[in-house]
Motif scaffolding. Structure first.
Motif, short mmCIF file in Angstrom:
data_model
loop_
_atom_site.label_atom_id
_atom_site.label_comp_id
_atom_site.label_asym_id
_atom_site.label_seq_id
_atom_site.Cartn_x
_atom_site.Cartn_y
_atom_site.Cartn_z
N PRO A 14 43.61 33.70 -57.15
CA PRO A 14 42.45 34.21 -57.91
C PRO A 14 41.68 33.08 -58.56
CG PRO A 14 44.37 35.59 -58.30
CD PRO A 14 44.86 34.41 -57.51
N GLY A 15 40.36 33.18 -58.46
CA GLY A 15 39.50 32.13 -58.99
C GLY A 15 39.17 31.05 -57.98
N SER A 17 38.22 29.56 -53.92
CA SER A 17 37.07 29.67 -53.03
C SER A 17 37.50 29.61 -51.57
CB SER A 17 36.08 28.53 -53.30
OG SER A 17 35.58 28.58 -54.61
N ARG A 66 28.77 35.60 -57.00
CA ARG A 66 30.00 34.91 -56.60
C ARG A 66 29.96 34.46 -55.14
NH1 ARG A 66 34.67 37.61 -56.42
NH2 ARG A 66 33.72 39.64 -56.02
N ASN A 83 33.17 32.32 -53.89
CA ASN A 83 33.70 31.65 -55.08
C ASN A 83 34.25 32.68 -56.06
OD1 ASN A 83 32.78 29.15 -54.03
ND2 ASN A 83 30.79 29.41 -55.03
N SER A 84 35.02 32.21 -57.00
CA SER A 84 35.59 33.07 -58.04
C SER A 84 36.23 34.32 -57.44
CB SER A 84 34.50 33.47 -59.04
OG SER A 84 33.90 32.35 -59.63
N LEU A 85 37.03 34.10 -56.44
CA LEU A 85 37.63 35.22 -55.71
C LEU A 85 38.58 36.02 -56.60
CD1 LEU A 85 38.09 33.46 -52.30
CD2 LEU A 85 36.93 35.65 -52.63
N LYS A 86 38.59 37.31 -56.36
CA LYS A 86 39.42 38.24 -57.12
C LYS A 86 40.39 38.96 -56.17
CE LYS A 86 35.48 39.26 -60.16
NZ LYS A 86 34.59 40.33 -60.68
N ASP A 89 38.98 41.35 -53.71
CA ASP A 89 38.25 40.85 -52.55
C ASP A 89 39.14 40.79 -51.30
OD1 ASP A 89 36.68 38.51 -54.76
OD2 ASP A 89 35.77 40.32 -53.91
#
Length: 118
Positions: A14-15, A17, A66, A83-86, A89
């Motif tokens: 998480p967070g 890229s 994002r 970016n800033s993947l959760k 996603d």
């Protein structure tokens, strides 16, 4: 026939890229739009982002700010910078290309897995 080759998926925290790529080849007269969809387990396939030949873009509300979609017309390639993947996603991401040739024709890639997990 149009072939789509996707790359760039994988496992990320998480967070983090990732950058997805999709290259189109084959009998392509003109490309109208290129984009990315995703499908999580038990859910319907949904639009993530797409980009028209004019350069206009669309994004799902959940990824705005994002993710960034771009394309290289000379290479018939579309990119998705994530970016800033959760964790939400996490899904199989599919490339989609709409070509013109007496009508609009949609083509799908084989899909690439993106997993966001610690």
């Amino acid at each position: 026939q149009v072939q789509l080759v996707e790359s760039g998926g994988g496992l990320v925290q998480p967070g983090g890229s990732l950058r997805l790529s999709c290259a189109a080849s084959g009998s392509i007269f003109s490309i109208y739009a290129m984009g990315w969809y995703r499908q999580a387990p038990g859910k319907q396939r949904e639009l993530v982002a797409d980009i028209r030949s004019s350069g206009s873009t669309r994004y799902a509300d959940s990824v705005k700010g994002r993710f960034t979609i771009s394309r290289d017309n000379a290479k018939n390639t579309v990119y998705l910078q994530m970016n800033s993947l959760k964790p939400e996603d996490t899904a199989v991401y599919y490339c989609n290309v709409v070509t013109l040739g007496g009508g609009y024709y949609g083509h799908w890639g084989q899909g690439t897995q993106v997993t966001v997990s610690s």
